[in-house]
Design a protein around this motif. Sequence first.
Motif, PDB file in Angstrom:
ATOM      1  N   VAL A   1      34.804  -7.346  29.310  1.00 15.98           N
ATOM      2  CA  VAL A   1      33.423  -6.968  29.594  1.00 15.98           C
ATOM      3  C   VAL A   1      33.016  -5.923  28.573  1.00 15.98           C
ATOM      4  CG1 VAL A   1      31.818  -5.948  31.243  1.00 15.98           C
ATOM      5  CG2 VAL A   1      33.694  -7.400  32.070  1.00 15.98           C
ATOM      6  N   GLN A   2      31.931  -6.182  27.840  1.00 16.62           N
ATOM      7  CA  GLN A   2      31.431  -5.180  26.906  1.00 16.62           C
ATOM      8  C   GLN A   2      30.513  -4.225  27.663  1.00 16.62           C
ATOM      9  OE1 GLN A   2      29.726  -6.640  23.262  1.00 16.62           O
ATOM     10  NE2 GLN A   2      28.947  -4.623  22.646  1.00 16.62           N
ATOM     11  N   GLY A   3      30.834  -2.948  27.606  1.00 13.15           N
ATOM     12  CA  GLY A   3      30.019  -1.975  28.310  1.00 13.15           C
ATOM     13  C   GLY A   3      30.550  -0.573  28.113  1.00 13.15           C
ATOM     14  N   ASP A   4      29.730   0.391  28.469  1.00 10.97           N
ATOM     15  CA  ASP A   4      30.035   1.809  28.262  1.00 10.97           C
ATOM     16  C   ASP A   4      30.409   2.449  29.586  1.00 10.97           C
ATOM     17  OD1 ASP A   4      29.342   4.802  27.860  1.00 10.97           O
ATOM     18  OD2 ASP A   4      29.221   3.963  25.840  1.00 10.97           O
ATOM     19  N   ILE A   5      31.365   3.361  29.556  1.00 11.80           N
ATOM     20  CA  ILE A   5      31.805   4.018  30.789  1.00 11.80           C
ATOM     21  C   ILE A   5      30.737   4.939  31.361  1.00 11.80           C
ATOM     22  CG2 ILE A   5      34.272   3.853  30.312  1.00 11.80           C
ATOM     23  CD1 ILE A   5      34.178   6.770  29.335  1.00 11.80           C
ATOM     24  N   LEU A   6      29.705   5.268  30.590  1.00 12.24           N
ATOM     25  CA  LEU A   6      28.608   6.084  31.106  1.00 12.24           C
ATOM     26  C   LEU A   6      27.543   5.240  31.812  1.00 12.24           C
ATOM     27  CD1 LEU A   6      28.139   8.578  28.135  1.00 12.24           C
ATOM     28  CD2 LEU A   6      28.984   9.126  30.419  1.00 12.24           C
ATOM     29  N   ASP A   7      27.638   3.933  31.678  1.00  9.63           N
ATOM     30  CA  ASP A   7      26.675   3.026  32.306  1.00  9.63           C
ATOM     31  C   ASP A   7      27.172   2.667  33.706  1.00  9.63           C
ATOM     32  OD1 ASP A   7      25.117   0.836  33.135  1.00  9.63           O
ATOM     33  OD2 ASP A   7      24.811   0.162  31.075  1.00  9.63           O
ATOM     34  N   GLU A   8      26.665   3.367  34.705  1.00 11.89           N
ATOM     35  CA  GLU A   8      27.171   3.193  36.067  1.00 11.89           C
ATOM     36  C   GLU A   8      26.967   1.778  36.593  1.00 11.89           C
ATOM     37  OE1 GLU A   8      26.062   6.158  38.879  1.00 11.89           O
ATOM     38  OE2 GLU A   8      26.463   7.830  37.519  1.00 11.89           O
ATOM     39  N   LYS A   9      25.891   1.121  36.184  1.00 15.76           N
ATOM     40  CA  LYS A   9      25.635  -0.243  36.658  1.00 15.76           C
ATOM     41  C   LYS A   9      26.703  -1.206  36.150  1.00 15.76           C
ATOM     42  CE  LYS A   9      20.629   0.119  37.294  1.00 15.76           C
ATOM     43  NZ  LYS A   9      19.307  -0.404  36.890  1.00 15.76           N
ATOM     44  N   ILE A  10      27.035  -1.090  34.874  1.00 10.20           N
ATOM     45  CA  ILE A  10      28.057  -1.972  34.304  1.00 10.20           C
ATOM     46  C   ILE A  10      29.423  -1.664  34.911  1.00 10.20           C
ATOM     47  CG2 ILE A  10      29.370  -2.468  32.196  1.00 10.20           C
ATOM     48  CD1 ILE A  10      26.788  -2.440  30.655  1.00 10.20           C
ATOM     49  N   VAL A  11      29.753  -0.367  35.033  1.00 11.12           N
ATOM     50  CA  VAL A  11      31.044   0.013  35.602  1.00 11.12           C
ATOM     51  C   VAL A  11      31.162  -0.507  37.037  1.00 11.12           C
ATOM     52  CG1 VAL A  11      32.515   1.940  36.277  1.00 11.12           C
ATOM     53  CG2 VAL A  11      31.302   2.013  34.091  1.00 11.12           C
ATOM     54  N   ASP A  12      30.080  -0.363  37.821  1.00  9.61           N
ATOM     55  CA  ASP A  12      30.108  -0.861  39.196  1.00  9.61           C
ATOM     56  C   ASP A  12      30.264  -2.382  39.223  1.00  9.61           C
ATOM     57  OD1 ASP A  12      29.618  -0.104  42.145  1.00  9.61           O
ATOM     58  OD2 ASP A  12      28.236  -1.772  41.817  1.00  9.61           O
TER      59      ASP A  12
ATOM     60  N   VAL B   1      34.203  13.590  29.659  1.00  8.60           N
ATOM     61  CA  VAL B   1      34.293  14.156  31.008  1.00  8.60           C
ATOM     62  C   VAL B   1      33.414  13.375  31.987  1.00  8.60           C
ATOM     63  CG1 VAL B   1      34.029  16.225  32.413  1.00  8.60           C
ATOM     64  CG2 VAL B   1      34.832  16.425  30.047  1.00  8.60           C
ATOM     65  N   ALA B   2      32.128  13.236  31.669  1.00  9.74           N
ATOM     66  CA  ALA B   2      31.240  12.511  32.571  1.00  9.74           C
ATOM     67  C   ALA B   2      31.652  11.046  32.689  1.00  9.74           C
ATOM     68  CB  ALA B   2      29.792  12.627  32.095  1.00  9.74           C
ATOM     69  N   GLY B   3      32.121  10.457  31.584  1.00  8.82           N
ATOM     70  CA  GLY B   3      32.573   9.065  31.636  1.00  8.82           C
ATOM     71  C   GLY B   3      33.772   8.888  32.552  1.00  8.82           C
ATOM     72  N   THR B   4      34.694   9.839  32.488  1.00  5.57           N
ATOM     73  CA  THR B   4      35.858   9.789  33.378  1.00  5.57           C
ATOM     74  C   THR B   4      35.431   9.934  34.835  1.00  5.57           C
ATOM     75  OG1 THR B   4      37.336  10.644  31.669  1.00  5.57           O
ATOM     76  CG2 THR B   4      38.059  10.908  33.952  1.00  5.57           C
ATOM     77  N   LEU B   5      34.465  10.806  35.093  1.00  2.00           N
ATOM     78  CA  LEU B   5      33.956  10.966  36.456  1.00  2.00           C
ATOM     79  C   LEU B   5      33.315   9.676  36.965  1.00  2.00           C
ATOM     80  CD1 LEU B   5      32.408  14.542  36.249  1.00  2.00           C
ATOM     81  CD2 LEU B   5      34.268  13.821  37.761  1.00  2.00           C
ATOM     82  N   THR B   6      32.626   8.953  36.089  1.00  2.34           N
ATOM     83  CA  THR B   6      32.033   7.670  36.480  1.00  2.34           C
ATOM     84  C   THR B   6      33.108   6.690  36.924  1.00  2.34           C
ATOM     85  OG1 THR B   6      30.184   7.972  34.941  1.00  2.34           O
ATOM     86  CG2 THR B   6      30.629   5.724  35.693  1.00  2.34           C
ATOM     87  N   ILE B   7      34.189   6.603  36.162  1.00  2.24           N
ATOM     88  CA  ILE B   7      35.287   5.693  36.516  1.00  2.24           C
ATOM     89  C   ILE B   7      35.946   6.134  37.822  1.00  2.24           C
ATOM     90  CG2 ILE B   7      37.512   4.760  35.776  1.00  2.24           C
ATOM     91  CD1 ILE B   7      35.180   3.720  34.137  1.00  2.24           C
ATOM     92  N   LEU B   8      36.178   7.426  37.981  1.00  5.57           N
ATOM     93  CA  LEU B   8      36.819   7.925  39.206  1.00  5.57           C
ATOM     94  C   LEU B   8      35.946   7.704  40.429  1.00  5.57           C
ATOM     95  CD1 LEU B   8      38.336  11.222  37.791  1.00  5.57           C
ATOM     96  CD2 LEU B   8      39.634   9.272  38.693  1.00  5.57           C
ATOM     97  N   LYS B   9      34.648   7.854  40.273  1.00  8.60           N
ATOM     98  CA  LYS B   9      33.723   7.605  41.384  1.00  8.60           C
ATOM     99  C   LYS B   9      33.854   6.162  41.870  1.00  8.60           C
ATOM    100  CE  LYS B   9      28.743   7.461  42.349  1.00  8.60           C
ATOM    101  NZ  LYS B   9      27.381   7.670  41.753  1.00  8.60           N
ATOM    102  N   GLU B  10      33.948   5.231  40.937  1.00  7.80           N
ATOM    103  CA  GLU B  10      34.090   3.819  41.306  1.00  7.80           C
ATOM    104  C   GLU B  10      35.468   3.541  41.905  1.00  7.80           C
ATOM    105  OE1 GLU B  10      31.579   1.523  41.201  1.00  7.80           O
ATOM    106  OE2 GLU B  10      30.364   3.276  40.706  1.00  7.80           O
ATOM    107  N   CYS B  11      36.473   4.231  41.420  1.00  8.35           N
ATOM    108  CA  CYS B  11      37.806   4.071  42.014  1.00  8.35           C
ATOM    109  C   CYS B  11      37.771   4.431  43.497  1.00  8.35           C
ATOM    110  CB  CYS B  11      38.821   4.962  41.292  1.00  8.35           C
ATOM    111  SG  CYS B  11      39.368   4.366  39.689  1.00  8.35           S
ATOM    112  N   GLN B  12      37.154   5.550  43.826  1.00  8.81           N
ATOM    113  CA  GLN B  12      37.081   5.959  45.221  1.00  8.81           C
ATOM    114  C   GLN B  12      36.208   5.013  46.038  1.00  8.81           C
ATOM    115  OE1 GLN B  12      36.086  10.257  45.052  1.00  8.81           O
ATOM    116  NE2 GLN B  12      38.219  10.604  45.632  1.00  8.81           N
TER     117      GLN B  12
END
Length: 332
Positions: A55-66, A101-112
Amino acid sequence: MKILVTGGLGFIGSHTSLLLLEEGYDVVILDNLSNSRISTLEKINSLSANKAAFVQGDILDEKIVDKVFSLGNFHGVVHFAALKSVEESQNNPMKYYLNNVAGTLTILKECQKYGVRNFVFSSSASVYGDAESPVSEDTTSGNRLNPYAESKGMCERILNDIAISDNSMRPTILRYFNVIGAHRSGLLGEESTKEFGNIMPYIVKVASGKMDKILVYGNDYNTPDGTGIRDYIHVMDVAKAHVRALEKQREGCQTYNLGTGQGTSVFELIETFEEVSGLKIPYEVAQRRYGDIEVSYSNPAKAMGELGWKAEFDIRDMVRDTWNYEKVRFKY
């Protein structure tokens, strides 16, 4: 078991993705291609019977990460995606704190949100700053010398805090020393689209005729030959550590050094490359760079004891595989 690998087409991420596939995991790669190439996905899949999804996408893009997490049932996340240029971080610290930092928080938020408990974080020996070597995981950090190192340290603090607040989360922090080398096939190696000041790519450029000489920044350090000493580690050893970390994740936040425990000076690295390749590598001594540490090498005993992992490749293996990748890629 399904694993999400962020930044999985980068140097270390691609080798880890391949090894995960070879170990029987289902791999989904999320990468924005800012410092990687889509052709790397083809190489990974050509080397493994099991194929990675992308999947091509950025870790700051919450929609793509979700959307990626909604694919469902991830056993774990291996989080590589980050900016990593020391010089760029000094010139643009906001960019580094936002992405790393914010990108890591985005990934962790989705993990939880999706109940993904196993999390392996790509950190760096730079978090030790100028602490005296050999450094162990409990070594008190020295002065962190740039925003890149600070961004990694901030992420580590976040992971430790999350593990305390939510004991179902099992983060593992892997602190890399100087990663070089390439896959034994010669088809997969370091192929960054940007330059980061690491010495090995410059040695390769000189060896392949793309540069006349390399610059050695300082020969007046308090070391046997006057040049800086680093703990180089083969990228496949680093990849193997990520697999072992996924296999042996434990309660609480765990931190491990990934290094050989041995230091190699700049002159020793050049000499080893010359011996392995049979080529002469011209160099010129320049002034020290601000922020360069005199000596940095690891004590990797904790990873050996708790993960059952140890570095198997020596400096000659690293040089051999690096040069082999260059020769295969450009058909020298």
